[in-house]
Design a protein around this motif. Sequence first.
Motif, mmCIF file in Angstrom:
data_model
loop_
_atom_site.group_PDB
_atom_site.id
_atom_site.type_symbol
_atom_site.label_atom_id
_atom_site.label_comp_id
_atom_site.label_asym_id
_atom_site.label_seq_id
_atom_site.Cartn_x
_atom_site.Cartn_y
_atom_site.Cartn_z
ATOM 1 N N UNK A 108 -56.527 52.552 34.601
ATOM 2 C CA UNK A 108 -57.674 53.140 35.036
ATOM 3 C C UNK A 108 -57.291 54.748 34.972
ATOM 4 N N UNK A 109 -58.679 55.206 34.801
ATOM 5 C CA UNK A 109 -58.814 56.609 34.823
ATOM 6 C C UNK A 109 -59.903 56.996 35.821
ATOM 7 N N UNK A 110 -59.476 57.775 36.613
ATOM 8 C CA UNK A 110 -60.770 58.207 37.510
ATOM 9 C C UNK A 110 -61.462 59.555 36.954
ATOM 10 N N UNK A 167 -60.497 64.634 35.212
ATOM 11 C CA UNK A 167 -59.811 63.353 35.294
ATOM 12 C C UNK A 167 -58.481 63.291 35.989
ATOM 13 N N UNK A 168 -58.162 61.915 36.518
ATOM 14 C CA UNK A 168 -57.069 61.757 37.361
ATOM 15 C C UNK A 168 -56.561 60.320 36.692
ATOM 16 N N UNK A 169 -54.930 60.478 36.620
ATOM 17 C CA UNK A 169 -54.358 59.198 36.069
ATOM 18 C C UNK A 169 -52.990 59.075 36.694
ATOM 19 N N UNK A 170 -52.905 57.609 36.937
ATOM 20 C CA UNK A 170 -51.453 57.413 37.652
ATOM 21 C C UNK A 170 -50.416 57.673 36.734
ATOM 22 N N UNK A 171 -49.160 58.266 37.040
ATOM 23 C CA UNK A 171 -48.157 58.531 36.142
ATOM 24 C C UNK A 171 -46.985 58.011 36.655
ATOM 25 N N UNK A 229 -47.473 58.888 40.986
ATOM 26 C CA UNK A 229 -48.079 60.202 41.187
ATOM 27 C C UNK A 229 -49.325 60.009 40.272
ATOM 28 N N UNK A 230 -50.364 61.066 40.701
ATOM 29 C CA UNK A 230 -51.365 61.083 39.669
ATOM 30 C C UNK A 230 -51.178 62.665 38.936
ATOM 31 N N UNK A 231 -51.404 62.529 37.705
ATOM 32 C CA UNK A 231 -51.709 63.627 36.849
ATOM 33 C C UNK A 231 -53.360 63.928 36.670
ATOM 34 N N UNK A 265 -64.757 55.377 37.607
ATOM 35 C CA UNK A 265 -63.502 54.850 37.166
ATOM 36 C C UNK A 265 -63.735 54.149 35.832
ATOM 37 N N UNK A 266 -62.849 54.249 34.741
ATOM 38 C CA UNK A 266 -62.936 53.730 33.746
ATOM 39 C C UNK A 266 -61.742 53.089 33.224
#
Length: 170
Positions: free
Chosen positions: A157-159, A16-20, A24-26, A133-134
């Motif tokens: 949003x979480x990819x 998973x990837x989420x904007x922080x 940027x993405x974590x 994406x959820x």
Amino acid sequence: MATKWILDPTHSEITFKVKHMMISNVKGSFRTFNAEIESEDEFFANAKTTATIQTDSVFTNNTDRDNHLKSAEFFNAEVHPTITFESQKLNNEVVGNLTINGITKPVTLDVDFGGINVDPWGNTKAGFSFEGKISRKDFGLNWNAALEAGGVMVSDDVKIAGELQFVKQA
């Protein structure tokens, strides 16, 4: 008669990837999960899929963040030890019910069927990639913090993505 395919965990991953901080993405992953497919044929069009992810296996390469994600502010791993997914059809996309934090919602994920091949030990394997994406808030994952300059600490949003390999059962 349906054919059962079970996950080959050594050749599979869920990430998973989420904007922080809006800049940027974590990235993270789940280290412990299982999945199965039941299919009438090797085209998988009407395949039934199930997956179970252990929430306490979340890994972001930061122990403090991992512990926060396992806490009641996010996955609440003690109360909800699993994330589950179930669907009835599988083609260029899979539509199914995703349950996180005890909340079930329908989701649609794009799927790429990589094909079927036989490994050197005679095992027939099928490979799939998925992404989508959820909204984490749809699943009660509401924790956030406002930033001084505007915006929030964690995006809604979480990819999600996965590379899954399955072994055909005799």
